[in-house]
Write an enzyme that holds these catalytic residues in place. Structure first.
Site, PDB file in Angstrom:
ATOM      1  N   CYS A   7       0.847  -1.191   0.000  1.00 28.49           N
ATOM      2  CA  CYS A   7       0.000   0.000   0.000  1.00 28.49           C
ATOM      3  C   CYS A   7       0.878   1.235   0.000  1.00 28.49           C
ATOM      4  O   CYS A   7       2.091   1.145   0.030  1.00 28.49           O
ATOM      5  CB  CYS A   7      -0.830   0.016   1.280  1.00 28.49           C
ATOM      6  SG  CYS A   7      -1.735  -1.470   1.547  1.00 28.49           S
ATOM      7  N   ARG A  32       0.967   2.122  -6.068  1.00 27.41           N
ATOM      8  CA  ARG A  32       1.371   1.094  -5.112  1.00 27.41           C
ATOM      9  C   ARG A  32       0.207   0.185  -4.732  1.00 27.41           C
ATOM     10  O   ARG A  32       0.426  -0.876  -4.147  1.00 27.41           O
ATOM     11  CB  ARG A  32       1.928   1.737  -3.843  1.00 27.41           C
ATOM     12  CG  ARG A  32       3.118   2.642  -4.064  1.00 27.41           C
ATOM     13  CD  ARG A  32       3.481   3.380  -2.790  1.00 27.41           C
ATOM     14  NE  ARG A  32       3.894   2.447  -1.762  1.00 27.41           N
ATOM     15  CZ  ARG A  32       5.163   2.086  -1.545  1.00 27.41           C
ATOM     16  NH1 ARG A  32       6.111   2.582  -2.304  1.00 27.41           N
ATOM     17  NH2 ARG A  32       5.476   1.227  -0.612  1.00 27.41           N
ATOM     18  N   TRP A  76      -3.755  -2.180  -1.139  1.00 26.09           N
ATOM     19  CA  TRP A  76      -3.722  -3.367  -1.971  1.00 26.09           C
ATOM     20  C   TRP A  76      -4.272  -4.513  -1.138  1.00 26.09           C
ATOM     21  O   TRP A  76      -3.747  -4.791  -0.101  1.00 26.09           O
ATOM     22  CB  TRP A  76      -2.293  -3.671  -2.392  1.00 26.09           C
ATOM     23  CG  TRP A  76      -2.322  -4.551  -3.545  1.00 26.09           C
ATOM     24  CD1 TRP A  76      -2.120  -5.877  -3.573  1.00 26.09           C
ATOM     25  CD2 TRP A  76      -2.703  -4.173  -4.845  1.00 26.09           C
ATOM     26  NE1 TRP A  76      -2.327  -6.353  -4.831  1.00 26.09           N
ATOM     27  CE2 TRP A  76      -2.677  -5.345  -5.618  1.00 26.09           C
ATOM     28  CE3 TRP A  76      -3.057  -2.979  -5.435  1.00 26.09           C
ATOM     29  CZ2 TRP A  76      -3.002  -5.329  -6.959  1.00 26.09           C
ATOM     30  CZ3 TRP A  76      -3.377  -2.962  -6.767  1.00 26.09           C
ATOM     31  CH2 TRP A  76      -3.341  -4.119  -7.508  1.00 26.09           C
ATOM     32  N   ASN A 102       1.352  -0.105   6.121  1.00 28.78           N
ATOM     33  CA  ASN A 102       1.827  -0.814   4.921  1.00 28.78           C
ATOM     34  C   ASN A 102       2.698  -1.970   5.411  1.00 28.78           C
ATOM     35  O   ASN A 102       3.663  -1.750   6.134  1.00 28.78           O
ATOM     36  CB  ASN A 102       2.639   0.105   4.017  1.00 28.78           C
ATOM     37  CG  ASN A 102       3.267  -0.692   2.871  1.00 28.78           C
ATOM     38  OD1 ASN A 102       2.736  -1.719   2.456  1.00 28.78           O
ATOM     39  ND2 ASN A 102       4.426  -0.248   2.409  1.00 28.78           N
ATOM     40  N   GLY A 103       2.347  -3.175   5.032  1.00 30.99           N
ATOM     41  CA  GLY A 103       3.101  -4.350   5.485  1.00 30.99           C
ATOM     42  C   GLY A 103       2.139  -5.458   5.857  1.00 30.99           C
ATOM     43  O   GLY A 103       0.956  -5.412   5.497  1.00 30.99           O
ATOM     44  N   GLU A 483      10.536 -10.943 -21.563  1.00 28.69           N
ATOM     45  CA  GLU A 483      10.058  -9.596 -21.236  1.00 28.69           C
ATOM     46  C   GLU A 483       8.861  -9.209 -22.098  1.00 28.69           C
ATOM     47  O   GLU A 483       7.890  -8.633 -21.609  1.00 28.69           O
ATOM     48  CB  GLU A 483      11.192  -8.567 -21.384  1.00 28.69           C
ATOM     49  CG  GLU A 483      10.824  -7.144 -21.020  1.00 28.69           C
ATOM     50  CD  GLU A 483      10.345  -6.930 -19.594  1.00 28.69           C
ATOM     51  OE1 GLU A 483       9.806  -5.845 -19.308  1.00 28.69           O
ATOM     52  OE2 GLU A 483      10.443  -7.872 -18.775  1.00 28.69           O
ATOM     53  N   LYS A 487       5.178  -8.185 -20.577  1.00 31.44           N
ATOM     54  CA  LYS A 487       4.522  -6.895 -20.859  1.00 31.44           C
ATOM     55  C   LYS A 487       3.088  -7.123 -21.342  1.00 31.44           C
ATOM     56  O   LYS A 487       2.149  -6.481 -20.903  1.00 31.44           O
ATOM     57  CB  LYS A 487       5.325  -6.099 -21.907  1.00 31.44           C
ATOM     58  CG  LYS A 487       6.633  -5.544 -21.367  1.00 31.44           C
ATOM     59  CD  LYS A 487       6.463  -4.328 -20.550  1.00 31.44           C
ATOM     60  CE  LYS A 487       6.724  -4.325 -19.082  1.00 31.44           C
ATOM     61  NZ  LYS A 487       7.553  -5.109 -18.333  1.00 31.44           N
ATOM     62  N   GLU A 490       1.006  -8.419 -18.351  1.00 36.51           N
ATOM     63  CA  GLU A 490       0.813  -7.418 -17.287  1.00 36.51           C
ATOM     64  C   GLU A 490      -0.315  -6.442 -17.602  1.00 36.51           C
ATOM     65  O   GLU A 490      -1.150  -6.145 -16.763  1.00 36.51           O
ATOM     66  CB  GLU A 490       2.095  -6.601 -17.099  1.00 36.51           C
ATOM     67  CG  GLU A 490       3.165  -7.234 -16.262  1.00 36.51           C
ATOM     68  CD  GLU A 490       4.429  -6.360 -16.205  1.00 36.51           C
ATOM     69  OE1 GLU A 490       4.952  -6.148 -15.099  1.00 36.51           O
ATOM     70  OE2 GLU A 490       4.867  -5.888 -17.271  1.00 36.51           O
ATOM     71  N   HIS A 506       9.250 -29.872 -27.283  1.00 42.06           N
ATOM     72  CA  HIS A 506       9.240 -30.904 -26.231  1.00 42.06           C
ATOM     73  C   HIS A 506       7.983 -30.817 -25.369  1.00 42.06           C
ATOM     74  O   HIS A 506       7.975 -31.305 -24.241  1.00 42.06           O
ATOM     75  CB  HIS A 506      10.499 -30.767 -25.358  1.00 42.06           C
ATOM     76  CG  HIS A 506      11.768 -30.901 -26.137  1.00 42.06           C
ATOM     77  ND1 HIS A 506      12.127 -32.051 -26.808  1.00 42.06           N
ATOM     78  CD2 HIS A 506      12.731 -29.976 -26.405  1.00 42.06           C
ATOM     79  CE1 HIS A 506      13.282 -31.847 -27.428  1.00 42.06           C
ATOM     80  NE2 HIS A 506      13.667 -30.617 -27.203  1.00 42.06           N
ATOM     81  N   LYS A 601       3.525  -1.603  -8.250  1.00 44.02           N
ATOM     82  CA  LYS A 601       4.809  -1.174  -8.795  1.00 44.02           C
ATOM     83  C   LYS A 601       5.971  -1.870  -8.122  1.00 44.02           C
ATOM     84  O   LYS A 601       6.984  -2.194  -8.751  1.00 44.02           O
ATOM     85  CB  LYS A 601       4.951   0.340  -8.644  1.00 44.02           C
ATOM     86  CG  LYS A 601       6.200   0.926  -9.260  1.00 44.02           C
ATOM     87  CD  LYS A 601       6.167   0.803 -10.768  1.00 44.02           C
ATOM     88  CE  LYS A 601       7.477   1.103 -11.455  1.00 44.02           C
ATOM     89  NZ  LYS A 601       7.546   0.593 -12.800  1.00 44.02           N
TER      90      LYS A 601
HETATM   91  C1  BG6 Z   1       6.550  -5.962  -9.851  1.00 45.63           C
HETATM   92  C2  BG6 Z   1       6.447  -4.853 -10.883  1.00 45.63           C
HETATM   93  O1  BG6 Z   1       5.699  -5.713  -8.785  1.00 45.63           O
HETATM   94  O2  BG6 Z   1       7.876  -6.045  -9.364  1.00 45.63           O
HETATM   95  C3  BG6 Z   1       7.360  -5.225 -12.034  1.00 45.63           C
HETATM   96  O3  BG6 Z   1       5.093  -4.768 -11.335  1.00 45.63           O
HETATM   97  C4  BG6 Z   1       8.790  -5.352 -11.518  1.00 45.63           C
HETATM   98  O4  BG6 Z   1       7.321  -4.233 -13.032  1.00 45.63           O
HETATM   99  C5  BG6 Z   1       8.893  -6.296 -10.324  1.00 45.63           C
HETATM  100  O5  BG6 Z   1       9.608  -5.824 -12.553  1.00 45.63           O
HETATM  101  C6  BG6 Z   1      10.210  -6.092  -9.608  1.00 45.63           C
HETATM  102  O6  BG6 Z   1      10.235  -4.783  -9.082  1.00 45.63           O
HETATM  103  P1  BG6 Z   1      11.605  -4.037  -8.782  1.00 45.63           P
HETATM  104  O7  BG6 Z   1      11.181  -2.699  -8.263  1.00 45.63           O
HETATM  105  O8  BG6 Z   1      12.328  -4.837  -7.751  1.00 45.63           O
HETATM  106  O9  BG6 Z   1      12.370  -3.941 -10.069  1.00 45.63           O
END
Ligand code: BG6
Length: 606
Positions: A7, A32, A76, A102-103, A483, A487, A490, A506, A601
């Protein structure tokens, strides 16, 4: 906080009405977590709303709340559904304590049962509420002493901001493991989960260490250690380039941040590649006694792990050392085999991802030499890495990383080359060629973003209603496939897999049927012929083939041609059209691109 994710918390004690300042701060923290939000003012008012911050804003007409001290939260949710009832701030039964968190309080059920046995009534499904109830239950009339007495009862992680009804002029806060910062703004004292929310108010920020607490009032911030003794703290100056947090005229932060990649590559590479030489600055320390290094291990989560995957392959090629890239959360589950001869490179945009932080601590406990490649200055992982290379991506708001990923990759390329140079495993000519190609990446990235968007959009128009997409590549192209698929997953919620091209036959090829979109990456000439035969295998089963390549001889149903670069650096250019493809798929599906569902994030809990 309730739950597995994280959060954003904020607090203000000053002379101005707190509500607009709290709401603006929550706006900057919303990436967040965005399941519910709420604020509480010291005078007693508490307003919460399920869903996005906009729902909370509707409940607080401008100018309606004049209280000058308050706390706020954007959530969250997992411990307890994302309802208004479970939204923060949480209040103790008698209303004495109100707090945001937060935690995770890992032993909340046991504490809750003990309090319920004493007749304390609970009103939410969250873990956080138990902290508020504990504070009231143990209240001594001195809120700081009470807080410091209750903290040792809590297992897990927390950043807490607490209001005490009898003292409406101040905020009490404490931290263990979850990030917490504070600053003195022009009109009062503030605290928040990250710098983004404080930067509009001040550039020198105080970063809390585990076990520290503080009392905020309009007069200032007084810091304490866990024993309640006053301590002094040195602020950290945050660089200007971190400041910008607007969309710059783009529809989404993600699209703006993609467009910033050439500049970010320039800013990140400039200090690393001065005068044709490699300068790692503080990072050089981790490469001392280079011949003693007998193994390189990359650690990270999500896209940071994908950077590690490419980094592992490039470092192996240049140094001949055994290298690996491990998911930080998995590294923590097994036997730790690193030692003083292992170079452990931890990669993180936020510098706060708990799994990566814990993995770093394990590696350091085992005596490994550690190097952090981090974007957020002064973050926990940066501070604990021993030596750190900062990427210059600036503030990255979109949850799906793009510019920080590209900057991390560029930094890893420089570290790999420096280690090879120090170990004498690369000739001067080969190094010159590699560094020349590295220095060209920013302008090549500019060209790729400009020249490939139309075709990437055309792909998206064909694919955005599909349910499954497979990305194929070998070696560093496999890193790009990972990657690219992440993307797409996500932000568009289309199921996608990044797959080693040679492995497909395989098993997973059984999922390919007529019309299945398969995206192949062919940017590493040494493996392209093999990838082409894998492309033929899926074409034979009716797949619709899309290809990102720097080889005009490679054919597919649709193709994006990218410029040639050094055989080891292709990932950096190949991922750009894959970002554009994912972005347009998500846009065509009407997805919330900057704040995708169920993501955050940076995940600051394990
Ligand atoms: C996820 C993010 O929560 O954490 C991703 O949505 C990110 O984009 C991953 O790659 C790792 O985060 P960080 O801040 O350690 O690079």
């Amino acid at each position: 906080m309730g739950g597995l994710f994280m959060c954003g918390i904020i607090g203000y004690a000053g002379v101005e009405p707190a509500a607009p300042i709290l709401l603006d701060g929550l706006e900057r923290l919303e990436y967040r977590g965005y399941d519910s939000a709420g604020i509480a003012l010291a005078g007693g008012l508490r307003i919460r709303a399920a869903g996005r911050l906009s729902a909370l804003r509707e409940k607080i007409p401008a100018g309606s709340v004049l209280d000058i001290v308050g706390i706020g939260h954007t959530r969250w949710a997992t411990h307890g559904a994302p309802t208004e009832q479970n939204a923060h701030p949480h209040r103790s039964d008698g209303g004495l304590y109100t707090l945001v968190h937060n935690g995770i309080i890992e032993n909340y059920e046991a504490l809750r049962a003990q309090l319920q046995a004493q007749g304390v009534a609970f009103h939410t499904e969250t873990d956080t509420e138990v902290v508020a109830q504990l504070l009231e239950y143990h209240d001594t009339g001195d809120p700081l002493a009470t807080l410091l007495a209750v903290l040792p009862l809590l297992e897990g992680s927390y950043a807490l901001a607490v209001l005490y009804a009898p003292r409406p002029d101040r905020i009490f806060c404490a931290k263990r493991r979850s990030p917490l910062l504070a600053c003195m703004g022009a009109t009062g004292a503030l605290l928040a989960s990250d710098a983004a929310a404080l930067l509009p108010h001040a550039r020198s920020l105080y970063r809390f260490e585990d076990g520290e607490a503080a009392v905020l009032s309009r007069e200032g911030i007084v810091f304490y250690n866990g024993a309640g003794e006053m301590i002094t703290k040195k602020p950290t100056e945050i660089a200007r380039h971190v400041l910008c947090a607007d969309k710059g005229g783009y529809d989404h932060f993600m699209r703006k941040e993609m467009a910033e990649q050439p500049e970010v590559l320039r800013l990140t590479l400039e200090p690393l590649l001065r005068g044709g030489e490699i300068h790692l600055g503080e990072g050089e320390a981790a490469l001392h006694d280079p011949m003693a290094i007998d193994r390189v291990l990359f650690l990270g989560c999500g896209s940071a792990w994908h950077v590690g995957t490419a980094g592992r392959l490039v470092t192996e090629e240049l140094t001949g050392l055994p290298c690996a890239a491990e998911l930080a959360s998995e590294f923590r589950g097994g036997r730790v085999t690193v030692n003083e001869n292992t170079l452990v490179i931890v990669i993180s945009q936020s510098g706060e991802t708990a799994d990566t932080l814990m993995a770093l601590r394990l590696a350091r406990e085992a005596g490994a030499r550690t190097l952090g490649i981090i974007n957020v200055e002064g973050s926990s992982i940066a501070l604990e890495s021993g030596s750190v290379i900062y990427t210059k991506a600036g503030l990255e708001v979109a949850v799906a990383t793009t510019k920080a990923y590209s900057a991390q990759l560029a930094a890893v390329y420089a570290v790999a080359a420096r280690l090879a140079q120090l170990r004498g495993s690369i000739s001067a000519d080969a190094l010159r060629g590699y560094l020349h190609a590295l220095a060209l990446l920013p302008e090549q990235a500019e060209a790729v973003l400009r020249d490939t968007e139309a075709e990437a959009l055309a792909w998206a128009e064909e694919v955005h209603e599909k349910e499954h997409v497979y990305f194929l590549g070998r070696h560093t192209d496999y890193a790009a496939a990972l990657e690219g698929s992440l993307k797409l997953k996500e932000i568009s919620y289309i199921h996608a897999e990044g797959y080693p091209a040679g492995e497909l036959k395989h098993g997973t090829i059984s999922l390919v049927e007529p019309g299945t979109p398969v995206v192949a990456i062919c940017a590493r000439p040494e493996v392209t012929p093999k990838t082409q035969s894998n492309m033929e295998e899926v074409r034979a089963r009716g797949a619709r083939l899309y290809c990102v390549t720097n080889d005009p001889a490679v054919t597919a149903h649709r193709r994006i041609l990218i410029p040639k670069t050094h055989p080891l650096l292709g990932t950096s250019l190949a991922v750009l059209p894959l970002q554009l493809f994912a972005y347009h798929c998500a846009r065509l599906r009407g997805c919330d691109i900057d704040k995708p569902r169920s993501l955050a994030k940076s995940v600051t809990v394990e």
